[in-house]
Design an enzyme around this catalytic site. Sequence first.
Site, PDB file in Angstrom:
ATOM      1  CG  HIS A 136      -1.935  12.197  -7.379  1.00 25.62           C
ATOM      2  ND1 HIS A 136      -2.994  12.328  -8.253  1.00 25.62           N
ATOM      3  CD2 HIS A 136      -1.096  13.214  -7.675  1.00 25.62           C
ATOM      4  CE1 HIS A 136      -2.794  13.372  -9.031  1.00 25.62           C
ATOM      5  NE2 HIS A 136      -1.660  13.927  -8.703  1.00 25.62           N
ATOM      6  CG  ASP A 168      -6.037  10.749  -8.012  1.00 24.98           C
ATOM      7  OD1 ASP A 168      -5.507  10.732  -6.883  1.00 24.98           O
ATOM      8  OD2 ASP A 168      -5.556  11.368  -8.970  1.00 24.98           O
ATOM      9  CB  SER A 245      -2.392  17.147  -9.650  1.00 24.73           C
ATOM     10  OG  SER A 245      -1.749  16.616 -10.769  1.00 24.73           O
TER      11      SER A 245
END
Length: 395
Positions: A136, A168, A245
């Site tokens: 993402h 992901d 992230s």
Amino acid sequence: MSVVTLRRVARVGLRTVSQRAASGGHAGPSEWKMTAGAAVVGAAALGTAVYNLWGLQWSVGPSVQAAVPTGSTSLEGRRKMFNFIADVVDQSAASVVYIEIKDNRRIDYYSGQPTTVSNGSGFIVNEDGLILTNAHVVVSTPKSTVLVRLQDGSMYTAKVEDVDLVSDLATIRIPVKGLPVMKLGQSADLRPGEWVVALGSPLALNNTVTAGVVSSTQRAPEELGLQGRDMSYIQTDAAITFGNSGGPLVNLDGEAIGINSMKVTSGISFAIPIDYAKQFLSRRLGKPTTLGRKYLGITMLSLTPNILKTLKQKNPKLSTEVSHGVLVWKVIIGSPAHGSGVYPGDIITHVDGEPVKGANDIYKTLEGDSKFLTMNILRDNRFIEIKIKPDDQSY
């Protein structure tokens, strides 16, 4: 003369006076003086003994001295001995990178350069420029440029090589060789309570370090509302927030044991186990990935009963009518969701009149032929309706 001897003298003197009184006799002045003197001496000795006892100095037994501050305690060497987090950072930080996403369709008025719409983190897994991150992070905006900044400040344009939206995970590559590589550990033997360090660039702040412990090593994806995933997540209280992230979750040996993925609330964050990432790296094709899914520009978290309970504990004002949906965790600037007025913290409960149980329901809707989506959103305990036109996503 010892305390015991003095006490015996006092008792003998007092007994003599008592015997004379019982027989009707009278003690002479000299006897009274001697007896009284012995009693006084004995009493004084007894008082001294009691005083010494409370003062931790018993004259009959061994002497015990109370602790007395020296006034010159040295702390030298404690930084080197106890700063184990800093030791981990020294060994691991060089392989962590900052990832910036530039939207080529939007030009900054003042600089004339493409606008930065998102950012994230990653870490080098091969000295030839291969970087592991979250999917993402790099697929958040179509027709964009991915830039990578190394710890020394040098910036490079990266190419997206492989993307796995289910797990992901993604790999990108920069045209540089001889880079420092992050050591990959094992997440299979990770234990709850172990210290871990999250490295990355939260809120675009490069080279940021947070620390915490592992709360759970086997958090099932169903508990997070994530369907179709065959792995369990690592739960930690180390802070993982926007921009963090894709960065590594590192153990005290300086080995990456997870990939920072998402934060639910303060003290509850999740990471993808490194063992799963190793499988992804072993089967990657090494070719650019083409994505045909429609694009909204949001990062979502499915609301499971446990997550809903946690949110309601943090925010007692949260509507009791909410029993399902997805929490909007991040909105990409310039995306269809951003242009339509979607904000982080919104809860999407329905799309096109259908209830949303999890993020997969949103993805299935995007696979349809509808040009517009109608979303029912809870914001500040009020339900509103927003229409969004998704973009076609291609790389």
